[in-house]
Enzyme design. Structure first.
Site, PDB file in Angstrom:
ATOM      1  N   TYR A 226      -8.428  12.394  -2.479  1.00 52.54           N
ATOM      2  CA  TYR A 226      -9.641  13.034  -1.984  1.00 52.54           C
ATOM      3  C   TYR A 226      -9.681  14.514  -2.332  1.00 52.54           C
ATOM      4  O   TYR A 226     -10.753  15.117  -2.379  1.00 52.54           O
ATOM      5  CB  TYR A 226      -9.764  12.871  -0.469  1.00 52.54           C
TER       6      TYR A 226
ATOM      7  N   LYS B 273       2.300   2.208  -2.410  1.00 48.66           N
ATOM      8  CA  LYS B 273       2.078   1.302  -3.548  1.00 48.66           C
ATOM      9  C   LYS B 273       3.055   1.691  -4.650  1.00 48.66           C
ATOM     10  O   LYS B 273       2.683   1.932  -5.804  1.00 48.66           O
ATOM     11  CB  LYS B 273       0.612   1.399  -4.016  1.00 48.66           C
TER      12      LYS B 273
ATOM     13  N   ASP C  43      -1.390  -3.477  -0.175  1.00 55.30           N
ATOM     14  CA  ASP C  43      -2.147  -4.726  -0.198  1.00 55.30           C
ATOM     15  C   ASP C  43      -1.578  -5.721   0.813  1.00 55.30           C
ATOM     16  O   ASP C  43      -2.323  -6.404   1.519  1.00 55.30           O
ATOM     17  CB  ASP C  43      -2.194  -5.325  -1.610  1.00 55.30           C
TER      18      ASP C  43
ATOM     19  N   ASP D 201      -7.378   5.775   5.258  1.00 54.98           N
ATOM     20  CA  ASP D 201      -8.813   5.664   5.496  1.00 54.98           C
ATOM     21  C   ASP D 201      -9.201   4.196   5.615  1.00 54.98           C
ATOM     22  O   ASP D 201      -9.900   3.779   6.552  1.00 54.98           O
ATOM     23  CB  ASP D 201      -9.558   6.337   4.342  1.00 54.98           C
TER      24      ASP D 201
ATOM     25  N   ASP E 297      -9.688   1.794   9.396  1.00 50.24           N
ATOM     26  CA  ASP E 297     -10.967   1.133   9.669  1.00 50.24           C
ATOM     27  C   ASP E 297     -10.775  -0.372   9.838  1.00 50.24           C
ATOM     28  O   ASP E 297     -11.423  -1.001  10.677  1.00 50.24           O
ATOM     29  CB  ASP E 297     -11.968   1.414   8.539  1.00 50.24           C
TER      30      ASP E 297
END
Length: 352
Positions: free
Chosen positions: A137, A187, A219, A243, A247
């Site tokens: 970001y 990851k 994942d 993020d 959620d």
């Protein structure tokens, strides 16, 4: 000594839900001085800047910040630097709010509101620690350029060792206060950036021998949150993965309208906001769920002001209201009492 709280109502349902949290804070009869300012789309409309200089000054002077939400479709066509979300990213970066804490707790009364079977989510209590000021970001270079006659978009995922180390300490210390289990999500099998993340997590773990550290690829973590969420206690991960996962975790609890969050600097100065967005489709209708914002105010009392007793009072008031059957539309089910934003605030005040 009077403490300063900056209130940033923001866009959409933001003004409605922050108003109820402010009422709750005022009911505690503490020495707080509260002031409102602009952030997000409203700030763009008023002065063309999603994070105005006047707001920046007040934010730096405040002890804590209560935020509603920012954004809406009416600003989507603006240049990227003028969009409401840039105001949110800007204040996080400006105040160095690097540690985002998002609890995902399923209240017993809302077990049927979750899309998962009650036996899978009953008793769920997870804390997700998300690094908030680094990663893709904020990484440079970024942009869109032309190569070989076509447009190419690019962003940079980058973390320094010091950035990883400081969020690691926050997450280990959080785990020490809970069930002493920390799962670090990365990851590393594909991304060198997150290989460094894992390496540093392992190094920092030596300072916390009482905490059990595990690792999971992002994942698989996304799958496990749906398959067996109660295996987790504290999860820590980078900005983008956090993020998405936070959620996802919010929906395990029945509604994102129930989830508070805290974004802290190294001295526990914080920005407190609900995990949900500005919900422009229901803005101004008086039907939004204010409980996530009220619970965010409870986190403010706990983390910034060290007022544990008052934080518990607010949280217990929310539990009582749910036990009494009060529900906004997002958590409503047959047999409960459907109320609006103001009425839910009234119920929490009565429970206090």
């Amino acid at each position: 000594m009077t403490k300063k709280i900056l209130v940033l109502p923001g866009d959409g349902i933001g003004p409605e839900i922050t108003a109820e949290a402010v009422r709750v804070l005022n009911a505690l009869d503490l020495k707080f001085e509260m002031e409102e300012a602009l952030l997000g789309g409203g700030a763009v409309d008023a002065i063309g800047n999603p994070y105005p200089e006047a707001t920046r000054k007040l934010a730096r002077e405040a002890d804590a910040i209560l935020l509603g939400a920012v954004g809406g479709p009416q600003w989507d066509s603006l240049p990227r630097e003028q969009r409401p979300e840039r105001g949110l990213l800007g204040i996080r970066k400006d105040l160095n709010l690097f540690a985002n804490l998002r609890p995902a707790i399923l209240y017993p009364e809302l077990a049927n509101a979750s899309t998962l079977k009650p036996e899978v989510v009953a008793g769920l209590d997870i804390l997700i620690v998300r690094e908030l000021t680094g990663d893709i970001y904020f990484g440079q270079p970024r942009g869109v350029r032309e190569e070989n006659g076509e447009r190419v978009g690019f962003n940079t995922m980058v973390y320094s060792e010091s950035e990883i180390r400081r969020i690691a300490h926050v997450s280990f210390q959080a785990a020490q206060k809970r069930n002493k289990k920390l799962c670090s999500v990365d990851k590393m099998n594909v991304l060198e950036c997150t290989q460094l993340w894992r390496d540093v997590m392992i190094e920092v773990s030596k300072d916390y021998p009482d905490v059990e550290l595990s690792h999971m690829l992002v994942d698989n973590a996304a799958m496990q949150l749906v398959k067996a969420p109660k295996q987790f206690d504290v999860m820590v991960t980078g900005n983008m993965f956090g993020d998405i996962l936070s959620d996802e975790a919010s929906m395990l609890t029945g509604s994102i309208g129930m989830l508070p969050s805290a974004s802290l600097d190294q001295n526990n100065k914080g920005l407190y906001e609900p995990s949900h967005g500005s919900a422009p489709d229901i803005a101004g209708k008086g039907v939004a769920n204010p409980l996530a914002t009220i619970l965010s105010a409870a986190m403010m009392l706990r983390y910034t002001f060290n007022l544990e007793e008052q934080a518990l009072r607010v949280e217990n008031a929310v539990k009582k209201v749910l036990a009494q059957g009060y529900r906004t539309g997002d958590i409503y089910e047959r047999g409960t009492n459907k109320v609006g934003t103001r009425e839910m605030g009234d119920a929490v005040l009565a429970a206090l």
